[in-house]
Motif scaffolding. Sequence first.
Motif, PDB file in Angstrom:
ATOM      1  N   SER A 198     -12.499   0.829  14.371  1.00 51.13           N
ATOM      2  CA  SER A 198     -11.938   2.179  14.411  1.00 51.13           C
ATOM      3  C   SER A 198     -12.710   3.103  13.466  1.00 51.13           C
ATOM      4  CB  SER A 198     -10.450   2.167  14.080  1.00 51.13           C
ATOM      5  OG  SER A 198     -10.253   1.605  12.818  1.00 51.13           O
ATOM      6  N   PHE A 199     -13.375   2.531  12.457  1.00 52.58           N
ATOM      7  CA  PHE A 199     -14.236   3.364  11.603  1.00 52.58           C
ATOM      8  C   PHE A 199     -15.325   4.042  12.427  1.00 52.58           C
ATOM      9  CE2 PHE A 199     -13.556   0.737   7.499  1.00 52.58           C
ATOM     10  CZ  PHE A 199     -12.375   1.429   7.266  1.00 52.58           C
ATOM     11  N   THR A 200     -15.741   3.363  13.497  1.00 54.07           N
ATOM     12  CA  THR A 200     -16.847   3.913  14.270  1.00 54.07           C
ATOM     13  C   THR A 200     -16.460   5.227  14.930  1.00 54.07           C
ATOM     14  OG1 THR A 200     -16.211   2.648  16.209  1.00 54.07           O
ATOM     15  CG2 THR A 200     -17.850   1.663  14.768  1.00 54.07           C
ATOM     16  N   ASN A 216     -17.203   5.302  20.544  1.00 53.11           N
ATOM     17  CA  ASN A 216     -15.978   4.764  21.097  1.00 53.11           C
ATOM     18  C   ASN A 216     -15.837   3.299  20.657  1.00 53.11           C
ATOM     19  OD1 ASN A 216     -13.958   3.760  22.630  1.00 53.11           O
ATOM     20  ND2 ASN A 216     -14.829   4.381  24.618  1.00 53.11           N
ATOM     21  N   PRO A 217     -14.777   2.979  19.892  1.00 52.15           N
ATOM     22  CA  PRO A 217     -14.648   1.613  19.358  1.00 52.15           C
ATOM     23  C   PRO A 217     -14.683   0.539  20.439  1.00 52.15           C
ATOM     24  CG  PRO A 217     -12.982   3.035  18.405  1.00 52.15           C
ATOM     25  CD  PRO A 217     -13.690   3.852  19.453  1.00 52.15           C
ATOM     26  N   ILE A 218     -14.114   0.867  21.600  1.00 46.52           N
ATOM     27  CA  ILE A 218     -14.095  -0.141  22.671  1.00 46.52           C
ATOM     28  C   ILE A 218     -15.527  -0.424  23.127  1.00 46.52           C
ATOM     29  CG2 ILE A 218     -13.285  -0.640  25.010  1.00 46.52           C
ATOM     30  CD1 ILE A 218     -10.856   1.187  24.311  1.00 46.52           C
ATOM     31  N   HIS A 219     -16.297   0.646  23.184  1.00 42.11           N
ATOM     32  CA  HIS A 219     -17.702   0.500  23.572  1.00 42.11           C
ATOM     33  C   HIS A 219     -18.445  -0.368  22.549  1.00 42.11           C
ATOM     34  CE1 HIS A 219     -21.550   1.426  25.259  1.00 42.11           C
ATOM     35  NE2 HIS A 219     -21.969   2.045  24.169  1.00 42.11           N
ATOM     36  N   ILE A 220     -18.181  -0.119  21.265  1.00 42.70           N
ATOM     37  CA  ILE A 220     -18.826  -0.902  20.203  1.00 42.70           C
ATOM     38  C   ILE A 220     -18.427  -2.368  20.330  1.00 42.70           C
ATOM     39  CG2 ILE A 220     -19.036  -1.203  17.700  1.00 42.70           C
ATOM     40  CD1 ILE A 220     -20.301   1.346  18.643  1.00 42.70           C
ATOM     41  N   LYS A 252     -23.143  -3.310   8.079  1.00 46.05           N
ATOM     42  CA  LYS A 252     -22.705  -3.938   6.821  1.00 46.05           C
ATOM     43  C   LYS A 252     -21.259  -3.563   6.539  1.00 46.05           C
ATOM     44  CE  LYS A 252     -26.545  -5.623   4.500  1.00 46.05           C
ATOM     45  NZ  LYS A 252     -27.738  -4.774   4.374  1.00 46.05           N
ATOM     46  N   ILE A 253     -20.897  -2.313   6.846  1.00 47.11           N
ATOM     47  CA  ILE A 253     -19.516  -1.881   6.628  1.00 47.11           C
ATOM     48  C   ILE A 253     -18.588  -2.721   7.499  1.00 47.11           C
ATOM     49  CG2 ILE A 253     -17.890   0.035   6.866  1.00 47.11           C
ATOM     50  CD1 ILE A 253     -20.156   1.943   6.314  1.00 47.11           C
ATOM     51  N   ILE A 254     -18.988  -2.928   8.749  1.00 49.59           N
ATOM     52  CA  ILE A 254     -18.159  -3.733   9.648  1.00 49.59           C
ATOM     53  C   ILE A 254     -17.989  -5.137   9.084  1.00 49.59           C
ATOM     54  CG2 ILE A 254     -18.027  -4.757  11.951  1.00 49.59           C
ATOM     55  CD1 ILE A 254     -19.409  -2.330  13.059  1.00 49.59           C
ATOM     56  N   GLN A 255     -19.111  -5.749   8.679  1.00 48.41           N
ATOM     57  CA  GLN A 255     -19.028  -7.106   8.133  1.00 48.41           C
ATOM     58  C   GLN A 255     -18.166  -7.139   6.882  1.00 48.41           C
ATOM     59  OE1 GLN A 255     -22.942  -8.727   7.581  1.00 48.41           O
ATOM     60  NE2 GLN A 255     -23.494  -8.418   9.711  1.00 48.41           N
ATOM     61  N   GLY A 256     -18.370  -6.147   6.011  1.00 49.89           N
ATOM     62  CA  GLY A 256     -17.621  -6.108   4.755  1.00 49.89           C
ATOM     63  C   GLY A 256     -16.131  -5.988   4.999  1.00 49.89           C
ATOM     64  N   THR A 257     -15.763  -5.119   5.939  1.00 47.99           N
ATOM     65  CA  THR A 257     -14.340  -4.924   6.236  1.00 47.99           C
ATOM     66  C   THR A 257     -13.725  -6.212   6.758  1.00 47.99           C
ATOM     67  OG1 THR A 257     -15.012  -2.731   6.965  1.00 47.99           O
ATOM     68  CG2 THR A 257     -12.748  -3.355   7.370  1.00 47.99           C
TER      69      THR A 257
END
Lengths: 341, 327
Positions: free
Chosen positions: A17-19, A25-29, A316-321
């Motif tokens: 959702s950060f994206t 679009n988070p679903i796309h990610i 990295k933010i995704i991994q960190g979260t």
Amino acid sequence: MKNSLIGFFIGLAVALSFTLFAGENPIHIGWILTKSAFGSPYDLGLTLYYTAGLIFTGLSVSVAFKAGLFNIGAEGQLLIGSLCATVAGLLFPNLPFPISVCVATLAAILGGGLWALFPAWLKIYRGSHEVIVTMMMNLIAAGLTSWVILKVIPNPDSQNPESALLSANYIFTNDPIKKILGDSPASWALVIALLCSFLVWYFFEKTKWGYQVQVTGANPFAADRAGQPTKKLQLISFFISGALAGGVALVEILGNSGQFKIGFSPDFGFIGIAVALMARNNPLGLVVSAFLMGALHKGASDLDFETTTITRDFSKIIQGTVILFISVQGYAWFKRKKGSK
Amino acid sequence: MIRSLLLFITILLFNSFSIANLKVGLVLDKGGKDDKSFNSAAYEGAQKAAKDLKIELKYVEATDINALENLHRQFAQKKYDLVIGIGFAQTEAIKKVSKQFPQTHFALVDGELLAPNVRCLLFEEHQGSFLVGAIAALKSKSNKIGFIGGMDIPLIRRFSMGYVAGVKHVNPKAQIVENYIGVTGEAWTNPAKAKELALSQIASGVEVIFVAAGASGSGVFDAVEEKKKLAIGVDSNQNWMRPGFILTSMLKRVDLAVYKVIEDSLNNKFTSGVVRYGLNDKGVDYALDQHNDKILTADIRSKVDDIKKKIIDGKIQVPDYYKTSKK
């Protein structure tokens, strides 16, 4: 394991959702990440390459955990293990095929294990904290391997910072796994990694020694009073821990590149800590968590490729979260366990 | 008649088609596009090409060595016409992928590789380093000259060997203090440690420091500003980063080389093989602009230009680490 999977998916959902802030679009990610892991045989192969490496380092961290020790040094141990495998391979270029691989594997196990034994000895007999010592020894390992690779066994045909190539006897030529997975970096080492996680599980669940190690880890003083050879047990577990980290040599040196390239490890040793944490040190659950972290790592470069705003740093933010949410879950689990005692 | 007209039209269509749609992929090294040095230079060259030549540009930054092959493959699969890899670490990846996609053109900076669809862009870093070494020795009043490298790898040794030779050419008595930032890839992105090393070099009497360490270089610039000494930048023109404290920059014109290969691809003039950029074609050089023309005096400039001419003419032989290290 179930809790941490929940943690993983909550973390992933929050991270995705950060994206939105980046205009994606988070679903796309999420779809890109999924495609990145399973999209093609090659994609799956690269993910499984990371998975295999992470299984080894994850097991390494979790075996030490069970004995009540915290091994931050998997990164250094895997470097030394890989170095030893490379050196062994270059020393004996004419060994016939299966024996050659066994010798290199043995060298990797011994290298990683002995490298881990030193901080364990310092911890057990001199009281130095293993976290500090193993962390410092990571840097020593990096320096030592760079020196040996560049000054002693450099690749004579290239100016790249890498070792000479191992002879063809060390390469499994018709590797079925490589064939299925589109000639990707994944290899037979994946099978060994899975076998190792089973063996570690067997060791802890079904053998007397495994039980003794767990008792020692749960409370070393009580175990000592109960007549357990705690020092010996901790030493052995740290050796096994280092040897497992050395197993990364199979994934990279023997299974993938056939040489030691400086900087090959994408921090296997450190991501391995998250992998072990996520699996609550369960050797079988670890396979799942290694795969999930591997897919995330693989997805990072694909996100960079497929989108304009999600760069390497955003990954990295995704991994960190995700790691944060797993740890929160882990902490809650730890508290509950303490409360119930 | 009709036939030739048709042929003409198809050629015209085909040409306009290919001009409008040249797709270029750029795979940057771990350092990333904001290292203000090596990768930045490549990125700027490609950006300039995208603006001037109206090509479609997409860039990605690598996460680790094994991801490189994946990125090149993705570009090739998406039918990009030209894929440019920055940094020697990409040699293996391009070797493998270029074989599987013979229709795609590849360019590789800093790596040597023979393949029918790969152009290698190599730079004579030792020549440029020799020049800035001479500049350092001419400017410095003390006999101690500093060098800070990222990692102790052959590429950086090539810089340092040329630099040392340049210093000794001007001042044979000079002593060179040489330090390396680290032993892992993190050495390229560790300005804090670079600053510490620079401060300790300055404390030992060094007045001019040449830094070849990617994004870590900014730490050295901080140190020289603090202590009122001088630094020499690398790869890109870094003079603007601390005007008055950066004596010059050793230019490695990755931007020119990248621009050129894109332009050639666009005009269907792509050739494979090795292209070397040296002093004679300004592929390597020292930087002069409004930020350093006061400290880099006319006197020094004329002497250095003289040395430059001698190197181009072959009167001065600059030692090349790549050749001396090969047995």
